[in-house]
Design an enzyme around this catalytic site. Structure first.
Site, PDB file in Angstrom:
ATOM      1  N   ASP A   8       0.866  -1.181   0.000  1.00  0.00           N
ATOM      2  CA  ASP A   8       0.000   0.000   0.000  1.00  0.00           C
ATOM      3  C   ASP A   8       0.906   1.235   0.000  1.00  0.00           C
ATOM      4  O   ASP A   8       2.132   1.107  -0.153  1.00  0.00           O
ATOM      5  CB  ASP A   8      -0.988  -0.038   1.190  1.00  0.00           C
ATOM      6  N   HIS A   9       0.315   2.412   0.181  1.00  0.00           N
ATOM      7  CA  HIS A   9       1.114   3.649   0.149  1.00  0.00           C
ATOM      8  C   HIS A   9       2.197   3.662   1.234  1.00  0.00           C
ATOM      9  O   HIS A   9       3.289   4.168   1.017  1.00  0.00           O
ATOM     10  CB  HIS A   9       0.198   4.870   0.298  1.00  0.00           C
ATOM     11  N   CYS A  66       3.116  -3.281   4.035  1.00  0.00           N
ATOM     12  CA  CYS A  66       2.268  -2.142   4.406  1.00  0.00           C
ATOM     13  C   CYS A  66       2.995  -1.416   5.535  1.00  0.00           C
ATOM     14  O   CYS A  66       4.207  -1.617   5.698  1.00  0.00           O
ATOM     15  CB  CYS A  66       0.854  -2.572   4.776  1.00  0.00           C
ATOM     16  N   THR A  68       2.831  -1.572   8.963  1.00  0.00           N
ATOM     17  CA  THR A  68       3.314  -2.490  10.005  1.00  0.00           C
ATOM     18  C   THR A  68       3.513  -3.909   9.493  1.00  0.00           C
ATOM     19  O   THR A  68       4.164  -4.713  10.160  1.00  0.00           O
ATOM     20  CB  THR A  68       2.287  -2.587  11.148  1.00  0.00           C
ATOM     21  N   GLY A  69       2.878  -4.247   8.395  1.00  0.00           N
ATOM     22  CA  GLY A  69       2.855  -5.626   7.900  1.00  0.00           C
ATOM     23  C   GLY A  69       1.670  -6.411   8.452  1.00  0.00           C
ATOM     24  O   GLY A  69       1.332  -7.482   7.949  1.00  0.00           O
ATOM     25  N   HIS A  99      10.104 -24.143   8.708  1.00  0.00           N
ATOM     26  CA  HIS A  99       9.067 -24.837   9.475  1.00  0.00           C
ATOM     27  C   HIS A  99       7.646 -24.595   8.974  1.00  0.00           C
ATOM     28  O   HIS A  99       6.780 -25.435   9.187  1.00  0.00           O
ATOM     29  CB  HIS A  99       9.143 -24.420  10.952  1.00  0.00           C
ATOM     30  N   HIS A 134       7.183 -31.169   9.965  1.00  0.00           N
ATOM     31  CA  HIS A 134       6.581 -29.858   9.678  1.00  0.00           C
ATOM     32  C   HIS A 134       5.547 -29.930   8.565  1.00  0.00           C
ATOM     33  O   HIS A 134       4.630 -29.130   8.516  1.00  0.00           O
ATOM     34  CB  HIS A 134       7.668 -28.842   9.341  1.00  0.00           C
TER      35      HIS A 134
HETATM   36  C1  RB5 Z   1      -1.735   2.722   6.631  1.00  0.00           C
HETATM   37  O1  RB5 Z   1      -1.733   3.924   7.335  1.00  0.00           O
HETATM   38  C2  RB5 Z   1      -1.520   1.551   7.581  1.00  0.00           C
HETATM   39  O2  RB5 Z   1      -2.605   1.422   8.452  1.00  0.00           O
HETATM   40  C3  RB5 Z   1      -1.297   0.273   6.802  1.00  0.00           C
HETATM   41  O3  RB5 Z   1      -0.219   0.437   5.956  1.00  0.00           O
HETATM   42  C4  RB5 Z   1      -0.968  -0.961   7.610  1.00  0.00           C
HETATM   43  O4  RB5 Z   1       0.075  -0.719   8.513  1.00  0.00           O
HETATM   44  C5  RB5 Z   1      -2.081  -1.689   8.196  1.00  0.00           C
HETATM   45  O5  RB5 Z   1      -1.923  -2.737   8.836  1.00  0.00           O
END
Ligand code: RB5
Length: 146
Positions: A8-9, A66, A68-69, A99, A134
């Site tokens: 995403d952005h 993204c 945080t992922g 695993h 596994h």
């Molecule tokens: C975008 O602001 C943020 O919420 C997204 O990239 C992500 O971290 C969501 O889990």
């Protein structure tokens, strides 16, 4: 080996740099399924798109980024057959393959730096699934119904 990558952005900048690393350093093919600029986007749109691309069997591995992922891994793991691993270090990247037979590496663009991201990608792509006990466990991940 063919890789598909998406973000995403919030993951856009790291995605661009990871693409260069995969092409220039690892000499592998990588397809970018978006986003293509930093205007606000919804991570589920790309997460679902990449998960479907992975399940098409056109690619060997996927990479999602993204902020945080977390959002991307939640979305991708809704797809049966996808095993998306949110990793923050070499150890988790390595064991997600050994695993868990992870097929998508997920990273947080606002959490990690370029160096760790590149080495996680290298480790993820080079590490085979260990199989054995596994395999049985991985086969128990997907459920048809409760
Ligand atoms: C975008 O602001 C943020 O919420 C997204 O990239 C992500 O971290 C969501 O889990």
């Amino acid at each position: 080996m063919k890789i598909v990558i998406g973000s995403d952005h919030a993951g856009f900048d790291l995605k661009e740099r990871c693409k260069e690393f995969i092409k220039d350093e690892l000499k592998l093919k990588v397809e970018d399924i978006g986003v293509y600029d930093k205007s606000p986007s919804d991570y589920p749109d790309i997460g679902h798109r990449l998960a479907r691309a992975m399940l098409s069997k056109e690619y060997d591995f996927g990479i999602l980024i993204c902020g945080t992922g977390i959002g991307m891994s939640m979305v991708a793991n809704r797809h049966k057959g996808v095993r998306a691993a949110l990793c923050h270090d070499i150890y988790t990247a390595k064991y997600s393959r050994l695993h868990n037979d992870a097929n998508i590496l997920v990273m947080g663009g606002r959490v990690i730096g370029d160096g760790i991201a590149f080495e996680m990608i290298r480790t993820f792509l080079e590490t085979p699934f260990e199989g054995g006990r596994h395999k049985r466990r991985v086969e128990k991940i997907d459920i048809d119904k409760e």
